[in-house]
Write a protein that holds these residues in place. Structure first.
Motif, mmCIF file in Angstrom:
data_model
loop_
_atom_site.group_PDB
_atom_site.id
_atom_site.type_symbol
_atom_site.label_atom_id
_atom_site.label_comp_id
_atom_site.label_asym_id
_atom_site.label_seq_id
_atom_site.Cartn_x
_atom_site.Cartn_y
_atom_site.Cartn_z
ATOM 1 N N ALA A 149 -15.389 5.534 -7.662
ATOM 2 C CA ALA A 149 -14.438 5.718 -7.820
ATOM 3 C C ALA A 149 -13.418 4.208 -8.036
ATOM 4 N N ASP A 150 -11.491 4.737 -7.965
ATOM 5 C CA ASP A 150 -10.430 3.724 -8.655
ATOM 6 C C ASP A 150 -10.734 2.456 -8.374
ATOM 7 N N ILE A 151 -10.200 2.484 -6.403
ATOM 8 C CA ILE A 151 -9.711 1.001 -6.546
ATOM 9 C C ILE A 151 -10.376 0.791 -4.616
ATOM 10 N N LEU A 152 -11.463 0.204 -3.955
ATOM 11 C CA LEU A 152 -11.742 -0.438 -3.238
ATOM 12 C C LEU A 152 -11.141 -1.406 -2.751
ATOM 13 N N ILE A 153 -10.233 -1.163 -1.163
ATOM 14 C CA ILE A 153 -9.403 -1.307 -0.243
ATOM 15 C C ILE A 153 -10.408 -2.404 0.706
ATOM 16 N N GLY A 154 -10.821 -3.400 1.296
ATOM 17 C CA GLY A 154 -11.429 -4.200 2.020
ATOM 18 C C GLY A 154 -11.364 -5.320 3.067
ATOM 19 N N THR A 155 -11.577 -5.635 3.961
ATOM 20 C CA THR A 155 -11.675 -6.936 4.625
ATOM 21 C C THR A 155 -12.359 -7.499 3.982
ATOM 22 N N ARG A 156 -12.769 -8.638 5.289
ATOM 23 C CA ARG A 156 -13.315 -9.789 4.675
ATOM 24 C C ARG A 156 -15.326 -8.854 3.634
ATOM 25 N N ILE A 180 15.119 -14.497 9.143
ATOM 26 C CA ILE A 180 13.716 -13.972 10.085
ATOM 27 C C ILE A 180 12.828 -13.501 9.544
ATOM 28 N N ASN A 181 12.156 -12.847 9.203
ATOM 29 C CA ASN A 181 11.129 -11.509 8.832
ATOM 30 C C ASN A 181 9.093 -11.904 9.576
ATOM 31 N N ARG A 182 9.090 -10.105 9.829
ATOM 32 C CA ARG A 182 8.030 -10.273 10.463
ATOM 33 C C ARG A 182 6.967 -9.251 9.775
ATOM 34 N N PHE A 183 5.474 -9.792 9.949
ATOM 35 C CA PHE A 183 4.598 -9.285 9.065
ATOM 36 C C PHE A 183 3.995 -8.516 10.107
ATOM 37 N N SER A 184 3.817 -7.079 9.789
ATOM 38 C CA SER A 184 2.834 -6.186 10.872
ATOM 39 C C SER A 184 1.547 -4.885 10.038
ATOM 40 N N ALA A 185 1.132 -5.448 8.899
ATOM 41 C CA ALA A 185 0.312 -4.552 8.963
ATOM 42 C C ALA A 185 -0.846 -4.595 8.323
ATOM 43 N N GLY A 186 -1.609 -3.864 8.481
ATOM 44 C CA GLY A 186 -3.266 -4.038 9.000
ATOM 45 C C GLY A 186 -3.654 -3.470 7.262
ATOM 46 N N ILE A 187 -4.741 -3.297 7.234
ATOM 47 C CA ILE A 187 -5.469 -2.072 6.390
ATOM 48 C C ILE A 187 -5.495 -1.056 5.636
ATOM 49 N N GLU A 188 -5.037 -0.018 6.769
ATOM 50 C CA GLU A 188 -4.553 1.134 7.335
ATOM 51 C C GLU A 188 -3.163 1.601 6.096
ATOM 52 N N GLU A 189 -2.282 0.522 7.304
ATOM 53 C CA GLU A 189 -1.328 0.450 5.830
ATOM 54 C C GLU A 189 -0.946 0.183 4.914
ATOM 55 N N VAL A 190 -2.502 -0.601 4.179
ATOM 56 C CA VAL A 190 -2.577 -0.811 2.498
ATOM 57 C C VAL A 190 -3.100 0.166 2.307
ATOM 58 N N HIS A 191 -4.069 0.744 3.154
ATOM 59 C CA HIS A 191 -4.565 2.125 2.107
ATOM 60 C C HIS A 191 -3.499 3.457 2.173
ATOM 61 N N ALA A 192 -2.372 3.599 3.230
ATOM 62 C CA ALA A 192 -1.336 4.488 2.621
ATOM 63 C C ALA A 192 -0.885 4.027 1.849
ATOM 64 N N LEU A 193 -0.362 2.678 1.501
ATOM 65 C CA LEU A 193 0.680 2.291 0.432
ATOM 66 C C LEU A 193 0.120 2.862 -1.033
ATOM 67 N N THR A 194 -1.319 2.461 -1.249
ATOM 68 C CA THR A 194 -2.142 2.398 -2.442
ATOM 69 C C THR A 194 -2.059 4.223 -2.457
ATOM 70 N N THR A 197 -3.131 9.468 -7.904
ATOM 71 C CA THR A 197 -3.962 10.378 -8.923
ATOM 72 C C THR A 197 -5.742 9.184 -8.317
ATOM 73 N N ALA A 198 -5.170 8.084 -7.918
ATOM 74 C CA ALA A 198 -6.343 7.300 -7.633
ATOM 75 C C ALA A 198 -7.341 7.450 -7.204
ATOM 76 N N ARG A 199 -8.416 7.446 -7.047
ATOM 77 C CA ARG A 199 -10.008 7.281 -5.863
ATOM 78 C C ARG A 199 -9.836 6.301 -5.557
ATOM 79 N N ILE A 200 -9.449 6.490 -3.952
ATOM 80 C CA ILE A 200 -9.933 5.244 -3.376
ATOM 81 C C ILE A 200 -10.587 5.382 -2.674
ATOM 82 N N LEU A 201 -11.543 4.072 -1.966
ATOM 83 C CA LEU A 201 -12.430 3.962 -1.199
ATOM 84 C C LEU A 201 -11.940 2.687 0.019
ATOM 85 N N ARG A 202 -12.175 3.015 1.096
ATOM 86 C CA ARG A 202 -11.979 1.852 2.332
ATOM 87 C C ARG A 202 -12.875 1.222 2.828
ATOM 88 N N LEU A 203 -13.034 -0.011 3.237
ATOM 89 C CA LEU A 203 -14.680 -0.800 3.672
ATOM 90 C C LEU A 203 -14.279 -1.862 4.677
#
Length: 413
Positions: free
Chosen positions: A339-346, A290-304, A310-316
């Motif tokens: 920027a190299d990576i854009l992290i975003g929702t819808r 049994i596992n749990r998933f509890s991540a949002g865009i903030e966690e994705v940004h931090a992990l990236t 060295t990547a230039r990261i933006l969040r939207l």
């Protein structure tokens, strides 16, 4: 596609009726915006005004740039994020005919256009066209048809993924349906790879990123091209599932995903209030994983940032881009290649054109699959198709990685 619209405008000019809407169903990157621009040019040539609708405020920036470059000095913008003075200026400009093309969200219907000849609704499937908070409550897609009949204006729906309802209506009512099945300029649709996260867990990888996604991100960075990471969740919200079969735990009353509340370590249904403990074994397959998933865009940004320092990261997302100006600045920075990576929702899935994007990574494809909506599979499919369509919009090609615990889910397959 352009000819179908021009024929309607010509018919009206000769004293006829514009008739039913035209549905343009074109794959992502097939040139729908160019169709809108050429149709608008024909409407202006005939002395008519144009109402150009987009579902989100964040999308107005790119479409305004395209229209301004083609029709300088003739554009007005109207949406809720503008100052009252700017909205009044657009309102007056539309009424006195100084503004020939109004671009905006559903609220742009408020602008009086006495010489209206063409209504274009881009991304016509989008739920943002439904006004549900505050009165009047209305569907902009339905209003467009009625407004077109009242003003004898040609109405154009455009989308890569029109809703089942819209497509069925178009077929049953014998609307003109134009399909654009290929991308322009020889570009090919991105290749799509589904990654089963259950296998990643079995092999000891509990990261948000599968080994495949991390490897592809590294190669894209090395090649000097851009990536988009998509997470259909803004904040932090937990749900519990079986790591063996991928089944999330549902409310027995509502058939919706139960949400884990950390304070009590119990799962709760946010519709009926049902509560239960986390099970020790999966009721579907009997597994104890049994596992749990509890991540949002903030966690994705931090992990990236951690994995690619060295990547230039933006969040939207709606938190990071609280105003239209902020969102526009993020999109402009990414479009310029700064920027190299854009992290975003819808917000990153709709109508955006970035030719240098080679990779789209969907962190968890099935998020949202427990929503209280009978169209949820359709909506997941639409969302995945739209966000994947941001990749490979040039002749250099692109690819998409869909990570999921439910690879057999109908919408994902």
């Amino acid at each position: 596609a352009v000819s179908a619209i021009v024929e309607r405008l010509e018919r009206v000019e000769n004293g006829g009726r514009a008739g039913d809407p035209i549905l343009i169903q074109g794959v992502t990157g097939s040139g729908k915006t160019e169709v809108y621009l050429r149709a608008a040019a024909d409407a202006l040539r005939r002395g008519r005004q144009v109402l150009m609708l987009v579902p989100e405020i964040a999308l107005t920036h790119q479409i305004i740039q395209r229209f301004e470059s083609r029709f300088p000095g003739l554009i007005g913008v109207y949406h809720s994020d503008l100052s009252e003075n700017r909205r009044i200026d657009a309102w007056r400009g539309g009424r006195d005919g100084r503004i020939r093309i109004v671009i905006g969200t559903r609220s742009a219907f408020a602008v009086p256009l006495p010489e209206l000849g063409l209504i274009i609704m881009d991304e016509c499937h989008d739920e943002s066209y439904s006004q549900s908070e505050g009165r009047p409550v209305f569907s902009a897609s339905t209003l467009a048809i009625d407004y077109g009949r009242l003003t004898n204006a040609a109405v154009v729906y455009g989308s890569a993924t029109p809703s089942v309802t819209q497509r069925y209506k178009a077929e049953q009512s014998h609307w003109t349906i134009v399909e654009l099945p290929k991308r322009v300029g020889g570009a090919v649709p991105p290749s799509i790879q589904i990654v089963d996260l259950r296998n990643e867990l079995r092999e000891g990888n509990s990261s948000l990123f599968s080994r495949t996604l991390e490897e592809k991100l590294a190669k894209t960075l090395e090649a000097g091209r851009q990536s988009i990471l998509f997470m259909n969740r803004r904040g932090l919200s937990s749900y519990v599932f079986c790591a063996n079969c991928g089944m999330p735990f549902h409310c027995p009353n509502c058939d919706l995903n139960l949400t884990l509340h950390r304070a009590t370590e119990r799962m709760v249904c946010h519709v009926c209030g049902h509560k239960e403990d986390i099970p020790r074994v999966c009721p579907s397959c009997g597994s104890g994983e049994i596992n749990r998933f509890s991540a949002g865009i903030e966690e994705v940004h931090a992990l990236t940032a951690e994995r690619f320092p060295t990547a230039r990261i933006l969040r939207l997302d709606s938190d990071a881009a609280a105003s239209r100006d902020t969102a526009a600045k993020v999109l402009e920075t990414f479009a310029k290649g700064d920027a190299d990576i854009l992290i975003g929702t819808r917000m990153v899935s709709k109508g955006l054109d970035f030719p240098n994007v080679a990779l789209v990574g969907v962190v968890l494809a099935e998020i949202g699959g427990g929503l209280l909506d009978y169209r949820v599979e359709e909506q997941i499919y639409q969302l995945m198709t739209q966000v994947i369509g941001r990749a490979g919009r040039s002749d250099r090609g692109g690819e998409a990685i869909l990570q999921t615990y439910q690879p057999d889910r109908y919408s994902i397959r």
